[in-house]
Scaffold this active site. Structure first.
Site, PDB file in Angstrom:
ATOM      1  N   THR A  49      45.931  34.084  25.327  1.00 49.75           N
ATOM      2  CA  THR A  49      44.935  35.204  25.640  1.00 49.75           C
ATOM      3  C   THR A  49      44.465  35.934  24.538  1.00 49.75           C
ATOM      4  O   THR A  49      43.228  36.274  24.185  1.00 49.75           O
ATOM      5  CB  THR A  49      45.568  36.300  26.553  1.00 49.75           C
ATOM      6  OG1 THR A  49      46.152  35.836  27.557  1.00 49.75           O
ATOM      7  CG2 THR A  49      44.562  37.238  27.140  1.00 49.75           C
ATOM      8  N   TYR A 112      41.749  32.537  39.080  1.00 51.61           N
ATOM      9  CA  TYR A 112      40.514  32.461  39.722  1.00 51.61           C
ATOM     10  C   TYR A 112      40.650  31.946  41.299  1.00 51.61           C
ATOM     11  O   TYR A 112      40.383  32.357  42.076  1.00 51.61           O
ATOM     12  CB  TYR A 112      39.445  31.996  38.930  1.00 51.61           C
ATOM     13  CG  TYR A 112      38.032  32.462  39.589  1.00 51.61           C
ATOM     14  CD1 TYR A 112      37.556  33.681  39.689  1.00 51.61           C
ATOM     15  CD2 TYR A 112      37.193  31.271  40.706  1.00 51.61           C
ATOM     16  CE1 TYR A 112      36.368  34.157  40.206  1.00 51.61           C
ATOM     17  CE2 TYR A 112      36.043  31.698  41.210  1.00 51.61           C
ATOM     18  CZ  TYR A 112      35.564  32.858  40.999  1.00 51.61           C
ATOM     19  OH  TYR A 112      34.662  33.249  41.781  1.00 51.61           O
ATOM     20  N   TYR A 138      53.351  30.372  31.969  1.00 49.66           N
ATOM     21  CA  TYR A 138      52.727  31.704  31.887  1.00 49.66           C
ATOM     22  C   TYR A 138      52.402  32.442  32.859  1.00 49.66           C
ATOM     23  O   TYR A 138      51.282  32.154  33.621  1.00 49.66           O
ATOM     24  CB  TYR A 138      51.645  31.630  30.678  1.00 49.66           C
ATOM     25  CG  TYR A 138      50.848  32.984  30.243  1.00 49.66           C
ATOM     26  CD1 TYR A 138      51.550  34.067  30.298  1.00 49.66           C
ATOM     27  CD2 TYR A 138      49.531  32.808  29.347  1.00 49.66           C
ATOM     28  CE1 TYR A 138      50.843  35.202  29.983  1.00 49.66           C
ATOM     29  CE2 TYR A 138      48.964  33.932  29.086  1.00 49.66           C
ATOM     30  CZ  TYR A 138      49.701  35.195  29.178  1.00 49.66           C
ATOM     31  OH  TYR A 138      49.190  36.197  28.750  1.00 49.66           O
ATOM     32  N   ARG A 143      45.973  38.943  35.087  1.00 47.60           N
ATOM     33  CA  ARG A 143      44.627  38.416  34.577  1.00 47.60           C
ATOM     34  C   ARG A 143      44.335  37.135  35.618  1.00 47.60           C
ATOM     35  O   ARG A 143      43.322  36.712  35.676  1.00 47.60           O
ATOM     36  CB  ARG A 143      44.851  37.721  33.270  1.00 47.60           C
ATOM     37  CG  ARG A 143      44.610  38.812  32.102  1.00 47.60           C
ATOM     38  CD  ARG A 143      44.648  38.334  30.688  1.00 47.60           C
ATOM     39  NE  ARG A 143      44.685  39.035  29.606  1.00 47.60           N
ATOM     40  CZ  ARG A 143      43.550  39.434  28.955  1.00 47.60           C
ATOM     41  NH1 ARG A 143      42.117  38.859  29.380  1.00 47.60           N
ATOM     42  NH2 ARG A 143      43.451  40.255  28.036  1.00 47.60           N
ATOM     43  N   ILE A 209      56.795  36.608  23.497  1.00 45.96           N
ATOM     44  CA  ILE A 209      55.590  36.036  22.917  1.00 45.96           C
ATOM     45  C   ILE A 209      54.521  37.413  22.760  1.00 45.96           C
ATOM     46  O   ILE A 209      54.116  37.937  23.687  1.00 45.96           O
ATOM     47  CB  ILE A 209      54.962  34.916  23.950  1.00 45.96           C
ATOM     48  CG1 ILE A 209      55.987  33.927  23.982  1.00 45.96           C
ATOM     49  CG2 ILE A 209      53.464  34.617  23.550  1.00 45.96           C
ATOM     50  CD1 ILE A 209      55.759  32.924  24.961  1.00 45.96           C
TER      51      ILE A 209
END
Length: 299
Positions: A49, A112, A138, A143, A209
């Site tokens: 990202t 999505y 992840y 998101r 991370i």
């Protein structure tokens, strides 16, 4: 914490440097990778990202991965973010990227499409079966809209030998705790949010991370090392001292302010690509004030 995680504890999700035309700046990519390793990074995540993965197109991703492997591949593990919301595309791309000499993959929960838990499981299982390199899952519901539940993560951790870690950015500490407690030996749980790292490591997490790792790698490394050593008092103090910047970098969409921070440090890496927009003068001024406050920028 019985063993050092295979990818270490402080892993910046590296920003992707662009030139003045917003094209990939390969020389700056290599310079930044070296700078982050010199700063104490244990591994690098490329094109996550923070690396603007949605707007770095596939031929450029290949070029980017190749450049980082060439620059620092002999010094630290290079982990390529290859995750997509189409399982077949992810498999094809991961196989292509494996040829470049990367050391592992990061794959995001499909965004999505809003898959159910079984769909998330099948997605990752299909990828894991198609490649040999280790995979970091992840989970970032903010998101992706869907949360990968602890049971799904644990199922993958137990059933897929090359699923070796998860980057947890759900903000659900109870979920993180369940994963840490249920995970097989050697499976690492990383904080996906700098500000949550201390709390996640207290639960048995491996490290972070990191976004701030682009800007202050040595400072973030100090925090995770103190946590790993069980020196919680010193870790808490170091964490608190850096917290204003951990939060400040997210006052607008990531990585707008990370790139601005590097510019303020005298290491410009270009702006961001649309639909993101560069920091405003007011945002830059406020960021500089926070950086000075935490001692990352000279007063």
């Amino acid at each position: 914490m019985s063993q050092e995680p295979r990818f270490g504890r402080m892993i910046p999700a590296m920003v992707t440097p662009f030139d003045e035309n917003r094209e990939l700046d390969v020389d700056k990519v290599q310079a930044l990778a070296a700078r982050l390793v010199d700063g104490g990074s244990d591994s690098l995540i490329i094109n996550g990202t923070t690396g603007e993965s949605p707007t770095v197109f596939y031929p450029q991703k290949i070029e980017l991965f190749r450049a980082v492997v060439e620059a620092v591949g002999d010094r630290v593990p290079v982990i390529a973010n290859v995750g997509d919301n189409c399982t077949a595309d992810t498999v094809d791309f991961a196989r292509e990227v494996a040829e470049l000499g990367v050391d592992g993959f990061m794959c995001v929960v499909p965004y999505y499409n809003k898959p159910p838990q079984e769909g998330i499981y099948q997605h990752f299982r299909t990828i894991a079966n198609a490649v040999e390199l280790p995979i970091i899952l992840y989970n970032i519901p903010g998101r992706c809209v869907v949360n990968m539940e602890a049971e799904t993560t644990l199922r993958l951790a137990r059933e897929c030998a090359n699923v070796v870690a998860v980057k947890e950015a759900s903000g659900k500490l109870d979920q993180v705790k369940a994963i840490v407690e249920g995970a097989p030996e050697g499976f690492a749980v990383y904080s996906g949010d700098d500000a949550a790292t201390f709390d996640i490591m207290r639960l048995g997490g491996a490290g972070v991370i990191s976004t701030i790792g682009n800007v202050a790698p040595a400072r973030m490394k100090e925090i995770v090392d103190l946590c790993a050593a069980g020196d919680w008092e010193a870790a808490a103090a170091a964490n608190e001292a850096l917290m204003p910047l951990m939060k400040g970098l997210f006052e607008t969409s990531n990585p707008i302010l990370v790139k601005e921070a590097l510019k303020l440090l005298g290491f410009p890496v270009g702006g961001v690509r649309l639909p993101l927009v560069d920091a405003t003068p007011a945002q830059s001024e406020r960021l500089a004030a926070i950086m000075r406050e935490v001692g990352v920028l000279d007063a």
